[in-house]
Design a protein around this motif. Structure first.
Motif, PDB file in Angstrom:
ATOM      1  N   ASN A   1     -40.109  -3.419  -3.790  1.00 47.41           N
ATOM      2  CA  ASN A   1     -39.883  -4.841  -3.756  1.00 47.41           C
ATOM      3  C   ASN A   1     -41.203  -5.525  -3.417  1.00 47.41           C
TER       4      ASN A   1
ATOM      5  N   SER B   1     -36.957  -2.497 -11.151  1.00 45.78           N
ATOM      6  CA  SER B   1     -36.528  -3.792 -10.627  1.00 45.78           C
ATOM      7  C   SER B   1     -37.260  -4.953 -11.287  1.00 45.78           C
ATOM      8  N   TYR B   2     -38.463  -4.697 -11.777  1.00 45.34           N
ATOM      9  CA  TYR B   2     -39.295  -5.747 -12.352  1.00 45.34           C
ATOM     10  C   TYR B   2     -39.632  -5.441 -13.800  1.00 45.34           C
ATOM     11  N   GLU B   3     -39.819  -6.489 -14.551  1.00 43.83           N
ATOM     12  CA  GLU B   3     -40.222  -6.381 -15.946  1.00 43.83           C
ATOM     13  C   GLU B   3     -41.664  -6.871 -16.050  1.00 43.83           C
ATOM     14  N   GLU B   4     -42.527  -6.029 -16.581  1.00 45.61           N
ATOM     15  CA  GLU B   4     -43.933  -6.409 -16.739  1.00 45.61           C
ATOM     16  C   GLU B   4     -44.063  -7.259 -18.000  1.00 45.61           C
TER      17      GLU B   4
ATOM     18  N   GLU C   1     -37.680 -14.359  -9.645  1.00 48.21           N
ATOM     19  CA  GLU C   1     -38.879 -13.959  -8.915  1.00 48.21           C
ATOM     20  C   GLU C   1     -40.011 -13.684  -9.905  1.00 48.21           C
TER      21      GLU C   1
ATOM     22  N   THR D   1     -45.090  -1.850 -10.615  1.00 49.98           N
ATOM     23  CA  THR D   1     -45.056  -2.020 -12.066  1.00 49.98           C
ATOM     24  C   THR D   1     -44.210  -0.938 -12.734  1.00 49.98           C
TER      25      THR D   1
ATOM     26  N   LEU E   1     -45.298  -9.859 -13.248  1.00 44.79           N
ATOM     27  CA  LEU E   1     -44.007  -9.173 -13.267  1.00 44.79           C
ATOM     28  C   LEU E   1     -42.919 -10.192 -12.976  1.00 44.79           C
ATOM     29  N   VAL E   2     -41.754  -9.984 -13.554  1.00 42.20           N
ATOM     30  CA  VAL E   2     -40.638 -10.896 -13.296  1.00 42.20           C
ATOM     31  C   VAL E   2     -39.382 -10.108 -12.970  1.00 42.20           C
ATOM     32  N   ARG E   3     -38.519 -10.764 -12.228  1.00 40.08           N
ATOM     33  CA  ARG E   3     -37.177 -10.246 -11.960  1.00 40.08           C
ATOM     34  C   ARG E   3     -36.214 -11.309 -12.474  1.00 40.08           C
TER      35      ARG E   3
END
Length: 159
Positions: free
Chosen positions: A22, A94-97, A121, A90, A111-113
């Protein structure tokens, strides 16, 4: 047999918790490092800014709070640990680059959530020999505004 099963379940739960990465955890761990600079612009301060200037761009973008962590003046060990944590982030599910630009020794990553059709985020990281800066932007951001926020270097990364 029950004890072994309970032990295996406990190990599984603990290992899953350790694998969860996170961006907020990275900031919380690194902000207390020696010479680290940390700023949290919460919803109250952003709300005050909206009252002073109703045309504030962040208000129309859906940003609710911003956290900034600057490790530029920290020792190399802290900065290396930060970069490794970002690399793990990365690779996290949980996150998309969405963007990674690398020019020379400078790397810029976004990165986005997502939360349905909105972004909850945004993590912007700028790593180079001179600086390591991370911005964590929370909100309820439309996908149309995402590109505008990510590409706006002048507001979020001061050179």
């Amino acid at each position: 047999m029950k004890k072994i099963l309970f032990l295996l379940m406990t190990v599984l739960v603990v290992s899953c918790g350790m694998l969860h990465h996170n961006a907020d955890d990275i900031i919380n761990d690194m902000r207390d490092a020696r010479h680290a600079q940390y700023v949290n612009v919460g919803s109250g301060l952003l709300g005050l800014g909206r009252m002073v200037s109703p045309t504030l761009s962040e208000a129309s973008l859906g940003i609710s709070s911003v956290q900034v962590l600057d490790l530029s003046k920290c020792n190399p060990n802290v900065r290396d640990k930060f970069r490794k944590r970002i690399m793990d982030l990365t690779k996290s599910r949980s996150y998309e680059e969405i963007v990674t630009n690398q020019t020379g020794y400078e790397t810029r990553t976004a990165l986005v959530r997502r939360d349905g059709q909105y972004v909850s985020e945004i993590v912007l990281v700028n790593a180079s020999q001179a600086s390591d800066v991370m911005l964590l932007i929370f909100g309820h951001i439309n996908l149309e505004n995402l590109e505008r926020i990510v590409n706006d270097k002048s507001n979020y990364f001061i050179k």
